[in-house]
Design a protein around this motif. Sequence first.
Motif, PDB file in Angstrom:
ATOM      1  N   ASN A  51      -9.231   4.206 -25.145  1.00 24.82           N
ATOM      2  CA  ASN A  51      -8.204   3.390 -24.493  1.00 24.82           C
ATOM      3  C   ASN A  51      -7.894   3.920 -23.097  1.00 24.82           C
ATOM      4  O   ASN A  51      -7.740   3.150 -22.143  1.00 24.82           O
ATOM      5  CB  ASN A  51      -6.930   3.360 -25.334  1.00 24.82           C
ATOM      6  N   ALA A  52      -7.773   5.250 -22.978  1.00 19.70           N
ATOM      7  CA  ALA A  52      -7.490   5.847 -21.666  1.00 19.70           C
ATOM      8  C   ALA A  52      -8.631   5.601 -20.690  1.00 19.70           C
ATOM      9  O   ALA A  52      -8.402   5.369 -19.501  1.00 19.70           O
ATOM     10  CB  ALA A  52      -7.243   7.345 -21.826  1.00 19.70           C
ATOM     11  N   LEU A  53      -9.873   5.638 -21.196  1.00 23.07           N
ATOM     12  CA  LEU A  53     -11.041   5.444 -20.337  1.00 23.07           C
ATOM     13  C   LEU A  53     -11.021   4.072 -19.658  1.00 23.07           C
ATOM     14  O   LEU A  53     -11.461   3.928 -18.510  1.00 23.07           O
ATOM     15  CB  LEU A  53     -12.316   5.616 -21.158  1.00 23.07           C
ATOM     16  N   PHE A  54     -10.509   3.063 -20.366  1.00 21.16           N
ATOM     17  CA  PHE A  54     -10.499   1.705 -19.820  1.00 21.16           C
ATOM     18  C   PHE A  54      -9.120   1.295 -19.318  1.00 21.16           C
ATOM     19  O   PHE A  54      -8.895   0.131 -18.988  1.00 21.16           O
ATOM     20  CB  PHE A  54     -10.989   0.723 -20.886  1.00 21.16           C
ATOM     21  N   GLU A  55      -8.214   2.249 -19.239  1.00 18.76           N
ATOM     22  CA  GLU A  55      -6.846   1.954 -18.839  1.00 18.76           C
ATOM     23  C   GLU A  55      -6.717   1.621 -17.363  1.00 18.76           C
ATOM     24  O   GLU A  55      -5.902   0.782 -16.961  1.00 18.76           O
ATOM     25  CB  GLU A  55      -5.974   3.162 -19.182  1.00 18.76           C
ATOM     26  N   ARG A  56      -7.521   2.282 -16.538  1.00 12.88           N
ATOM     27  CA  ARG A  56      -7.419   2.106 -15.088  1.00 12.88           C
ATOM     28  C   ARG A  56      -8.737   2.492 -14.436  1.00 12.88           C
ATOM     29  O   ARG A  56      -9.569   3.133 -15.074  1.00 12.88           O
ATOM     30  CB  ARG A  56      -6.271   2.955 -14.532  1.00 12.88           C
ATOM     31  N   PRO A  57      -8.962   2.148 -13.175  1.00  4.10           N
ATOM     32  CA  PRO A  57     -10.190   2.580 -12.495  1.00  4.10           C
ATOM     33  C   PRO A  57     -10.133   4.058 -12.145  1.00  4.10           C
ATOM     34  O   PRO A  57      -9.142   4.521 -11.560  1.00  4.10           O
ATOM     35  CB  PRO A  57     -10.235   1.710 -11.235  1.00  4.10           C
ATOM     36  N   TYR A  58     -11.177   4.796 -12.516  1.00  5.70           N
ATOM     37  CA  TYR A  58     -11.231   6.235 -12.253  1.00  5.70           C
ATOM     38  C   TYR A  58     -12.312   6.547 -11.227  1.00  5.70           C
ATOM     39  O   TYR A  58     -13.424   6.020 -11.297  1.00  5.70           O
ATOM     40  CB  TYR A  58     -11.522   7.000 -13.544  1.00  5.70           C
ATOM     41  N   ARG A  59     -11.957   7.439 -10.329  1.00  6.19           N
ATOM     42  CA  ARG A  59     -12.943   7.930  -9.373  1.00  6.19           C
ATOM     43  C   ARG A  59     -13.647   9.167  -9.912  1.00  6.19           C
ATOM     44  O   ARG A  59     -14.810   9.422  -9.590  1.00  6.19           O
ATOM     45  CB  ARG A  59     -12.270   8.250  -8.036  1.00  6.19           C
ATOM     46  N   ILE A  60     -12.925   9.962 -10.715  1.00  7.36           N
ATOM     47  CA  ILE A  60     -13.468  11.188 -11.305  1.00  7.36           C
ATOM     48  C   ILE A  60     -13.133  11.209 -12.786  1.00  7.36           C
ATOM     49  O   ILE A  60     -12.010  10.877 -13.185  1.00  7.36           O
ATOM     50  CB  ILE A  60     -12.879  12.445 -10.628  1.00  7.36           C
ATOM     51  N   VAL A  61     -14.096  11.617 -13.607  1.00  8.53           N
ATOM     52  CA  VAL A  61     -13.869  11.853 -15.031  1.00  8.53           C
ATOM     53  C   VAL A  61     -14.345  13.262 -15.343  1.00  8.53           C
ATOM     54  O   VAL A  61     -15.495  13.606 -15.075  1.00  8.53           O
ATOM     55  CB  VAL A  61     -14.628  10.835 -15.908  1.00  8.53           C
ATOM     56  N   HIS A  62     -13.452  14.082 -15.887  1.00 12.35           N
ATOM     57  CA  HIS A  62     -13.771  15.458 -16.256  1.00 12.35           C
ATOM     58  C   HIS A  62     -13.557  15.613 -17.750  1.00 12.35           C
ATOM     59  O   HIS A  62     -12.473  15.327 -18.268  1.00 12.35           O
ATOM     60  CB  HIS A  62     -12.872  16.449 -15.499  1.00 12.35           C
ATOM     61  N   VAL A  63     -14.604  16.085 -18.458  1.00 12.50           N
ATOM     62  CA  VAL A  63     -14.530  16.226 -19.905  1.00 12.50           C
ATOM     63  C   VAL A  63     -15.031  17.601 -20.316  1.00 12.50           C
ATOM     64  O   VAL A  63     -16.105  18.042 -19.885  1.00 12.50           O
ATOM     65  CB  VAL A  63     -15.369  15.156 -20.637  1.00 12.50           C
ATOM     66  N   ALA A  64     -14.249  18.282 -21.163  1.00  9.15           N
ATOM     67  CA  ALA A  64     -14.667  19.562 -21.738  1.00  9.15           C
ATOM     68  C   ALA A  64     -14.465  19.482 -23.242  1.00  9.15           C
ATOM     69  O   ALA A  64     -13.349  19.227 -23.713  1.00  9.15           O
ATOM     70  CB  ALA A  64     -13.850  20.715 -21.152  1.00  9.15           C
ATOM     71  N   GLY A  65     -15.544  19.662 -23.998  1.00  8.25           N
ATOM     72  CA  GLY A  65     -15.446  19.561 -25.449  1.00  8.25           C
ATOM     73  C   GLY A  65     -16.797  19.817 -26.085  1.00  8.25           C
ATOM     74  O   GLY A  65     -17.702  20.369 -25.462  1.00  8.25           O
ATOM     75  N   HIS A  66     -16.940  19.406 -27.326  1.00  6.73           N
ATOM     76  CA  HIS A  66     -18.211  19.534 -28.028  1.00  6.73           C
ATOM     77  C   HIS A  66     -19.173  18.433 -27.568  1.00  6.73           C
ATOM     78  O   HIS A  66     -18.751  17.318 -27.254  1.00  6.73           O
ATOM     79  CB  HIS A  66     -18.015  19.402 -29.540  1.00  6.73           C
ATOM     80  N   GLY A  67     -20.461  18.766 -27.557  1.00  3.00           N
ATOM     81  CA  GLY A  67     -21.478  17.780 -27.247  1.00  3.00           C
ATOM     82  C   GLY A  67     -22.477  17.674 -28.376  1.00  3.00           C
ATOM     83  O   GLY A  67     -22.673  18.625 -29.141  1.00  3.00           O
ATOM     84  N   ALA A  68     -23.100  16.515 -28.505  1.00  3.56           N
ATOM     85  CA  ALA A  68     -24.122  16.308 -29.528  1.00  3.56           C
ATOM     86  C   ALA A  68     -25.317  15.622 -28.888  1.00  3.56           C
ATOM     87  O   ALA A  68     -25.164  14.601 -28.218  1.00  3.56           O
ATOM     88  CB  ALA A  68     -23.583  15.456 -30.678  1.00  3.56           C
ATOM     89  N   PRO A  69     -26.527  16.177 -29.066  1.00  6.32           N
ATOM     90  CA  PRO A  69     -27.716  15.563 -28.475  1.00  6.32           C
ATOM     91  C   PRO A  69     -28.128  14.317 -29.243  1.00  6.32           C
ATOM     92  O   PRO A  69     -27.599  14.015 -30.312  1.00  6.32           O
ATOM     93  CB  PRO A  69     -28.771  16.667 -28.605  1.00  6.32           C
TER      94      PRO A  69
END
Length: 295
Positions: free
Chosen positions: A158-176
């Motif tokens: 929901n937050a991702l599509f809430e508004r236009p973003y110029r920068i997205v920073h994510v820190a967490g687990h990743g899965a290939p």
Amino acid sequence: LVKELVAKASNSANRDAQIGSTLFDLLVPVEMEPFLGGTSEMVIELERATAGLPWEVLDTSSDALSGGDPRPWAIRSKLLRKLRTKDFRAQVSDANADGSILVIGEPMVDEQVYPPLPGARAEAIAVATRLTGGPAGVDAARVRALTSGNDDARNIINALFERPYRIVHVAGHGAPGADGGVVLSGGTYLGAAEVKAMRIVPELVFLNCCHLAAFDAKTVLAPYDRAEFAATIAEALIEVGVRCVIAAGWAVEDKPAELFATTFYDALLSGSRFIDAVAAARTAAWRSGEGGNTW
């Protein structure tokens, strides 16, 4: 042989600097060594087949080429990659200078499978604080921070599509995997498909899914080629229109990773070029004294 070396080495802190020299000798032709070893600014253009190699960790063992400079080759040369691809979005709607910034740290995941990542959460909190602090900081209203550790997939999407973003920073687990990406709750992922659905595409995505805490003694997660994972997800993001991607391709220590991120954004806020901001971040992480290849 190279992929075997990288797959094993990318899953540990790897304080053995020899891996960089070995890869340099294996991958760089002798005829090109004088140029590659001595340059001060370099952008290398890669295709899919070569993007999965950790070019940043390569290092020449020749003192003649380094001039006695103890810094790794990627730091001396301000090394950046440029992806060459035939598959890309023809028309991209970029966020303007007033676009917002989304910072996500340690999304909610299945705790029976994925161990806690306090370092990822600390990194995201530090980034959000740095972005809004000081005279060069942006308006706090423009920074959307999800750093409580309790944000499930619904909140994040929901937050991702809430508004236009110029920068997205994510820190967490990743899965290939083909449908992999940042691990969210309910066995779901935040990946290139979700970014592709965004009407306004971020100009910069900073993705750190390689915190060492993901592979402590309690976890059952299998090691994977982190350099290949970083290259694959970066390629997917670029194909949907993201201009710049930072993706950790090596297991990282928490404190140097946080220092890398905050130094990078400090440099961007001060007006530095992307190549200079990355170089400053690598230098700060390398000088932190933590060792390893987090830089």
